[in-house]
Design a protein around this motif. Structure first.
Motif, PDB file in Angstrom:
ATOM      1  N   LEU A 287      24.214  15.399  86.039  1.00 38.22           N
ATOM      2  CA  LEU A 287      22.976  15.583  85.292  1.00 38.22           C
ATOM      3  C   LEU A 287      21.826  14.772  85.893  1.00 38.22           C
ATOM      4  N   ASN A 288      22.155  13.699  86.610  1.00 34.77           N
ATOM      5  CA  ASN A 288      21.104  12.876  87.223  1.00 34.77           C
ATOM      6  C   ASN A 288      20.372  13.605  88.345  1.00 34.77           C
ATOM      7  N   ARG A 289      20.757  14.818  88.653  1.00 34.14           N
ATOM      8  CA  ARG A 289      20.027  15.618  89.639  1.00 34.14           C
ATOM      9  C   ARG A 289      18.750  16.207  89.042  1.00 34.14           C
ATOM     10  N   LEU A 290      18.599  16.116  87.733  1.00 37.61           N
ATOM     11  CA  LEU A 290      17.355  16.507  87.077  1.00 37.61           C
ATOM     12  C   LEU A 290      16.488  15.258  86.996  1.00 37.61           C
ATOM     13  N   ARG A 291      15.341  15.291  87.659  1.00 37.40           N
ATOM     14  CA  ARG A 291      14.484  14.109  87.761  1.00 37.40           C
ATOM     15  C   ARG A 291      13.030  14.466  87.500  1.00 37.40           C
ATOM     16  N   ILE A 292      12.249  13.413  87.347  1.00 38.93           N
ATOM     17  CA  ILE A 292      10.800  13.539  87.278  1.00 38.93           C
ATOM     18  C   ILE A 292      10.267  13.128  88.653  1.00 38.93           C
ATOM     19  N   CYS A 293       9.240  13.802  89.131  1.00 35.72           N
ATOM     20  CA  CYS A 293       8.642  13.508  90.430  1.00 35.72           C
ATOM     21  C   CYS A 293       8.314  12.015  90.529  1.00 35.72           C
TER      22      CYS A 293
ATOM     23  N   ASN B 296      22.790  14.273  99.645  1.00 34.17           N
ATOM     24  CA  ASN B 296      22.782  12.822  99.485  1.00 34.17           C
ATOM     25  C   ASN B 296      21.950  12.344  98.295  1.00 34.17           C
ATOM     26  N   ARG B 297      21.558  13.262  97.431  1.00 40.54           N
ATOM     27  CA  ARG B 297      20.833  12.948  96.210  1.00 40.54           C
ATOM     28  C   ARG B 297      19.542  12.164  96.496  1.00 40.54           C
ATOM     29  N   SER B 298      18.793  12.593  97.513  1.00 41.95           N
ATOM     30  CA  SER B 298      17.635  11.827  97.960  1.00 41.95           C
ATOM     31  C   SER B 298      16.280  12.452  97.610  1.00 41.95           C
ATOM     32  N   ARG B 299      16.273  13.604  97.006  1.00 43.44           N
ATOM     33  CA  ARG B 299      14.995  14.257  96.703  1.00 43.44           C
ATOM     34  C   ARG B 299      14.273  13.494  95.603  1.00 43.44           C
ATOM     35  N   ARG B 300      13.027  13.153  95.862  1.00 41.11           N
ATOM     36  CA  ARG B 300      12.262  12.348  94.919  1.00 41.11           C
ATOM     37  C   ARG B 300      10.995  13.032  94.430  1.00 41.11           C
ATOM     38  N   PHE B 301      10.504  13.998  95.203  1.00 41.21           N
ATOM     39  CA  PHE B 301       9.205  14.572  94.898  1.00 41.21           C
ATOM     40  C   PHE B 301       9.310  16.059  94.580  1.00 41.21           C
ATOM     41  N   CYS B 302       8.325  16.543  93.822  1.00 41.43           N
ATOM     42  CA  CYS B 302       8.284  17.949  93.422  1.00 41.43           C
ATOM     43  C   CYS B 302       7.745  18.820  94.545  1.00 41.43           C
TER      44      CYS B 302
ATOM     45  N   CYS C 236       2.054  12.210  89.118  1.00 49.60           N
ATOM     46  CA  CYS C 236       2.666  13.518  88.851  1.00 49.60           C
ATOM     47  C   CYS C 236       3.728  13.395  87.769  1.00 49.60           C
ATOM     48  N   ASP C 237       3.787  14.397  86.932  1.00 47.84           N
ATOM     49  CA  ASP C 237       4.771  14.437  85.859  1.00 47.84           C
ATOM     50  C   ASP C 237       5.658  15.674  85.975  1.00 47.84           C
ATOM     51  N   ASN C 238       5.641  16.340  87.139  1.00 47.46           N
ATOM     52  CA  ASN C 238       6.468  17.532  87.339  1.00 47.46           C
ATOM     53  C   ASN C 238       7.943  17.160  87.357  1.00 47.46           C
ATOM     54  N   VAL C 239       8.773  18.160  87.114  1.00 47.76           N
ATOM     55  CA  VAL C 239      10.218  17.954  87.171  1.00 47.76           C
ATOM     56  C   VAL C 239      10.746  18.371  88.532  1.00 47.76           C
ATOM     57  N   VAL C 240      11.896  17.811  88.880  1.00 46.80           N
ATOM     58  CA  VAL C 240      12.522  18.040  90.175  1.00 46.80           C
ATOM     59  C   VAL C 240      14.000  18.330  89.943  1.00 46.80           C
ATOM     60  N   VAL C 241      14.549  19.250  90.706  1.00 47.50           N
ATOM     61  CA  VAL C 241      15.993  19.448  90.763  1.00 47.50           C
ATOM     62  C   VAL C 241      16.421  19.002  92.156  1.00 47.50           C
TER      63      VAL C 241
ATOM     64  N   ASP D 179      14.088  15.056  80.171  1.00 50.97           N
ATOM     65  CA  ASP D 179      13.669  13.812  79.547  1.00 50.97           C
ATOM     66  C   ASP D 179      14.740  13.157  78.672  1.00 50.97           C
ATOM     67  N   ALA D 180      15.768  13.891  78.323  1.00 51.12           N
ATOM     68  CA  ALA D 180      16.732  13.427  77.332  1.00 51.12           C
ATOM     69  C   ALA D 180      17.963  12.782  77.963  1.00 51.12           C
ATOM     70  N   ASP D 181      18.693  12.037  77.141  1.00 51.42           N
ATOM     71  CA  ASP D 181      19.981  11.502  77.609  1.00 51.42           C
ATOM     72  C   ASP D 181      21.023  12.615  77.520  1.00 51.42           C
ATOM     73  N   VAL D 182      22.181  12.362  78.076  1.00 47.31           N
ATOM     74  CA  VAL D 182      23.201  13.409  78.196  1.00 47.31           C
ATOM     75  C   VAL D 182      23.589  13.990  76.841  1.00 47.31           C
ATOM     76  N   HIS D 183      23.644  13.170  75.811  1.00 45.68           N
ATOM     77  CA  HIS D 183      24.062  13.684  74.493  1.00 45.68           C
ATOM     78  C   HIS D 183      23.020  14.646  73.918  1.00 45.68           C
ATOM     79  N   GLU D 184      21.752  14.331  74.086  1.00 37.62           N
ATOM     80  CA  GLU D 184      20.715  15.249  73.616  1.00 37.62           C
ATOM     81  C   GLU D 184      20.674  16.507  74.472  1.00 37.62           C
ATOM     82  N   VAL D 185      20.886  16.369  75.789  1.00 36.43           N
ATOM     83  CA  VAL D 185      20.925  17.539  76.669  1.00 36.43           C
ATOM     84  C   VAL D 185      22.048  18.480  76.236  1.00 36.43           C
ATOM     85  N   VAL D 186      23.205  17.928  75.916  1.00 31.06           N
ATOM     86  CA  VAL D 186      24.322  18.749  75.437  1.00 31.06           C
ATOM     87  C   VAL D 186      23.921  19.475  74.156  1.00 31.06           C
ATOM     88  N   THR D 187      23.250  18.795  73.261  1.00 29.63           N
ATOM     89  CA  THR D 187      22.798  19.424  72.017  1.00 29.63           C
ATOM     90  C   THR D 187      21.825  20.560  72.306  1.00 29.63           C
ATOM     91  N   ILE D 188      20.898  20.338  73.241  1.00 28.03           N
ATOM     92  CA  ILE D 188      19.934  21.384  73.597  1.00 28.03           C
ATOM     93  C   ILE D 188      20.645  22.577  74.229  1.00 28.03           C
TER      94      ILE D 188
END
Length: 180
Positions: A131-137, A152-158, A142-147, A68-77
């Motif tokens: 980092l954009n490979r971490l997505r929400i379904c 081709n970076r085309s996966r959209r669903f959990c 649905c609110d699940n997360v997706v890797v 859910d976070a931007d790259v700077h917060e992800v780095v902090t986490i």
């Protein structure tokens, strides 16, 4: 394979762990944690206790913030998880697995190993600008997360069948439009 095997496995396991906190409790008991442990090929210490289950459940909201976070917060986490658990990456081989990173001992508590493995995997995504490979379904209900590990970076669903539900909905809409 886009990333190292251990990175991909850790990302998939982290997403699966986060998704167990969805609408219904995906880790209702120790037996479910045992199944999760086996399904995601964890090794090392596993206590099979309610306390361990509680610590794994407590990790989920923190890992969810990685999606859910931007790259700077992800780095902090990520840095916080690594620092908090005194992570010291080392190349290890065991159980006929090729060399891969372990950053805490195999006898560290399961929740700590899960946290550090997820942090190390997300660090790889950050370092490679992926980092954009971490997505929400993409399914609206649905609110699940997706890797997205597709080339081709085309996966959209959990993994919960949302892609099939979206396809059926689109099919029915096309049929209704053709009839009407």
């Amino acid at each position: 394979m886009l990333f190292a095997h251990d990175t991909e496995c850790s990302l998939i396991a982290a997403a699966a762990l986060v998704n167990t906190a969805g609408t219904g409790e995906g880790l209702p008991d120790v037996a479910a944690l045992d199944d999760f442990y086996v399904a995601h090929a964890y090794t090392g210490r596993h206590e099979h206790t309610e306390a361990e289950l509680a610590s794994v459940r407590d990790l989920r909201p923190r890992l969810r913030r990685l999606w859910d976070a931007d790259v700077h917060e992800v780095v902090t986490i990520v840095n916080g998880l690594l620092r908090e658990h005194d992570a010291l990456p080392q190349l290890i081989t065991h159980d006929d697995e090729p060399y891969h990173f372990h950053a805490v001992p195999r006898n560290a508590p399961l929740a700590i190993r899960m946290a550090v493995e997820a942090a190390m995997a997300v660090a790889d995504l950050i370092r490679s600008g992926e980092l954009n490979r971490l997505r929400i379904c993409a399914h609206p209900d649905c609110d699940n997360v997706v890797v997205d590990l597709s080339r081709n970076r085309s996966r959209r669903f959990c993994e919960a069948g949302c892609g099939n539900r979206a396809a059926v909905t689109a099919y029915r809409a096309r049929k209704a439009a053709a009839r009407g």
